[in-house]
Scaffold this motif. Structure first.
Motif, PDB file in Angstrom:
ATOM      1  N   GLU A 148       0.805  -1.218   0.000  1.00 36.22           N
ATOM      2  CA  GLU A 148       0.000   0.000   0.000  1.00 36.22           C
ATOM      3  C   GLU A 148       0.842   1.273   0.000  1.00 36.22           C
ATOM      4  O   GLU A 148       0.297   2.370  -0.159  1.00 36.22           O
ATOM      5  CB  GLU A 148      -0.937   0.008   1.214  1.00 36.22           C
ATOM      6  N   ASP A 159      -3.532   5.474  -8.746  1.00 36.75           N
ATOM      7  CA  ASP A 159      -4.557   6.512  -8.681  1.00 36.75           C
ATOM      8  C   ASP A 159      -5.269   6.670 -10.013  1.00 36.75           C
ATOM      9  O   ASP A 159      -4.629   6.662 -11.078  1.00 36.75           O
ATOM     10  CB  ASP A 159      -3.916   7.854  -8.304  1.00 36.75           C
ATOM     11  N   SER A 202      -8.633  10.772  -2.516  1.00 33.26           N
ATOM     12  CA  SER A 202      -9.892  10.032  -2.560  1.00 33.26           C
ATOM     13  C   SER A 202     -10.596  10.285  -3.891  1.00 33.26           C
ATOM     14  O   SER A 202     -10.002  10.092  -4.944  1.00 33.26           O
ATOM     15  CB  SER A 202     -10.763  10.415  -1.364  1.00 33.26           C
ATOM     16  N   ASN A 223      -2.618   9.372  -2.268  1.00 36.52           N
ATOM     17  CA  ASN A 223      -3.788   8.853  -2.971  1.00 36.52           C
ATOM     18  C   ASN A 223      -4.986   8.760  -2.045  1.00 36.52           C
ATOM     19  O   ASN A 223      -6.123   9.079  -2.434  1.00 36.52           O
ATOM     20  CB  ASN A 223      -3.466   7.482  -3.564  1.00 36.52           C
ATOM     21  N   GLN A 224      -4.761   8.334  -0.818  1.00 38.07           N
ATOM     22  CA  GLN A 224      -5.847   8.262   0.152  1.00 38.07           C
ATOM     23  C   GLN A 224      -6.382   9.654   0.485  1.00 38.07           C
ATOM     24  O   GLN A 224      -7.596   9.847   0.655  1.00 38.07           O
ATOM     25  CB  GLN A 224      -5.360   7.577   1.430  1.00 38.07           C
ATOM     26  N   SER A 225      -5.493  10.628   0.556  1.00 43.15           N
ATOM     27  CA  SER A 225      -5.901  11.997   0.826  1.00 43.15           C
ATOM     28  C   SER A 225      -6.755  12.547  -0.315  1.00 43.15           C
ATOM     29  O   SER A 225      -7.744  13.248  -0.086  1.00 43.15           O
ATOM     30  CB  SER A 225      -4.669  12.882   1.025  1.00 43.15           C
ATOM     31  N   GLN A 258       0.319   3.132  -4.521  1.00 38.36           N
ATOM     32  CA  GLN A 258      -1.029   2.820  -4.973  1.00 38.36           C
ATOM     33  C   GLN A 258      -1.243   3.352  -6.388  1.00 38.36           C
ATOM     34  O   GLN A 258      -0.491   4.208  -6.856  1.00 38.36           O
ATOM     35  CB  GLN A 258      -2.065   3.413  -4.013  1.00 38.36           C
ATOM     36  N   GLY A 278       1.017   6.219  -1.544  1.00 42.40           N
ATOM     37  CA  GLY A 278      -0.226   5.705  -0.991  1.00 42.40           C
ATOM     38  C   GLY A 278      -0.992   6.715  -0.156  1.00 42.40           C
ATOM     39  O   GLY A 278      -2.181   6.948  -0.385  1.00 42.40           O
ATOM     40  N   PRO A 279      -0.356   7.356   0.850  1.00 42.67           N
ATOM     41  CA  PRO A 279      -1.077   8.347   1.651  1.00 42.67           C
ATOM     42  C   PRO A 279      -1.618   9.514   0.827  1.00 42.67           C
ATOM     43  O   PRO A 279      -2.707  10.022   1.107  1.00 42.67           O
ATOM     44  CB  PRO A 279      -0.020   8.802   2.660  1.00 42.67           C
TER      45      PRO A 279
END
Length: 240
Positions: free
Chosen positions: A143, A148, A191, A187-189, A146, A184-185
Motif C-alpha cells: 500500500e 490513482d 480520494s 492517494n488516500q488523501s 497505490q 499511498g497516503p
C-alpha cells in the motif's frame, strides 16, 4: 484383390497432441508483450465498440472545450459498475495494476513465477509528492505505492459515465492514460476529489496534473463541475 490404401488423415488423439505441443511452444518461446520505459505515457486504444477507450491527449488540452456542469446522475456510485478491479483489458497477460507499476517504477524485479508480470520490488519517483518510495510487494508494504485514477471513478460516474455501457466503464477504469502509480497516503488523501478540493502536494506537478485531468474528461466526453473548472483554469493560466 488390391490392397486398401491406408488413410493419411490424423486421428483425433494425434491431432490434439499436435495442437497441445504448438500451444506449449508458443507459451514458452513465443514473443512477449512489449513494455514502455518508466515515465512514458502509454497511448490508449483507439475508440471501438468493444473497448470504449478513446485517445487521450494529456499535453496542452483545450480547457475551453470542457463542458461545465454539475453532477448529473441520481443513481448512487458503485465501484462494481466499472468492472472487476484491474482487469487485463489489453489481453497482455498482466493485470492493469502491474502494467502501471511496470510503466511507472524503475529498478524493477519480478516475482519469479509470474512470467514478467508481477512486480516484486521497484522504486517510484512519486509525481504527487516528489518522494522516492521503495516498493516491496507484501500484505504490509504494497500500500506504500497505490494506483490513482486521475479522474476518479466516482467523479466520472457523476459527470457522464452513468450512461455508458459496462464495457466502456471497464475500459475507463483500466485506461493507462488515467492511471498513475503514486504515494499511498497522497492517494488516500485525494480520494474521489476533483481539482478544486485536491491538488498534488508537489506544486511543480500541478500543470501536468491539470492537463491529464482535462485530457481524460475531453476524451471521454465527461463534464466538469464549475468549481473544478475554475481551479483548473487558474492553474493553467500560470503554466508554460
Amino acid at each position: 484383390m488390391p490392397r486398401r490404401r491406408r488413410s493419411r488423415r490424423l486421428s483425433l488423439p494425434a491431432f490434439l497432441v499436435i495442437v497441445l505441443a504448438v500451444a506449449v511452444w508458443v507459451y514458452l518461446y513465443g514473443p512477449e508483450g512489449t513494455r514502455s520505459e518508466a515515465g512514458d505515457w502509454w497511448a490508449p486504444s483507439a475508440p471501438s465498440a468493444t473497448s470504449g477507450a478513446p485517445d487521450v491527449v494529456t499535453s496542452n488540452p483545450d480547457l475551453a472545450a470542457l463542458v461545465v456542469a454539475g453532477p448529473g446522475s441520481t443513481t448512487p456510485y458503485d465501484r462494481d459498475l466499472f468492472g472487476a478491479a484491474w482487469a487485463d483489458v489489453d489481453g497482455n497477460g498482466c493485470d492493469t495494476r502491474n502494467d502501471v507499476l511496470i510503466r511507472d517504477l524503475v529498478d524493477i524485479a519480478f516475482r519469479a513465477d509470474s512470467n514478467g508480470c508481477i512486480v516484486r520490488t521497484g522504486t517510484l519517483h512519486d509525481p504527487y509528492t516528489g518522494a522516492v518510495i521503495s516498493f516491496v510487494r507484501g500484505p504490509d508494504t504494497s500500500e506504500a505505492v497505490q494506483i490513482d485514477h486521475v479522474v476518479p471513478l466516482s467523479y466520472a460516474w457523476q459527470h457522464g459515465a452513468s450512461t455508458w455501457t459496462d464495457v466502456q466503464r471497464t475500459a475507463f477504469a483500466n485506461d493507462p492514460a488515467n492511471l498513475s502509480a503514486v504515494d499511498g497516503p497522497a492517494n488516500q488523501s485525494k480520494s474521489d476529489s476533483g481539482p478544486a478540493e485536491w491538488m498534488p502536494p508537489q506544486g511543480g506537478y500541478a500543470c501536468t496534473y491539470v492537463d491529464r485531468f482535462a485530457g481524460v474528461l475531453l476524451a471521454y466526453g465527461l463534464t466538469v463541475s464549475p468549481a473544478d473548472y475554475a481551479a483548473m483554469t487558474t492553474v493553467d493560466a500560470g503554466c508554460p
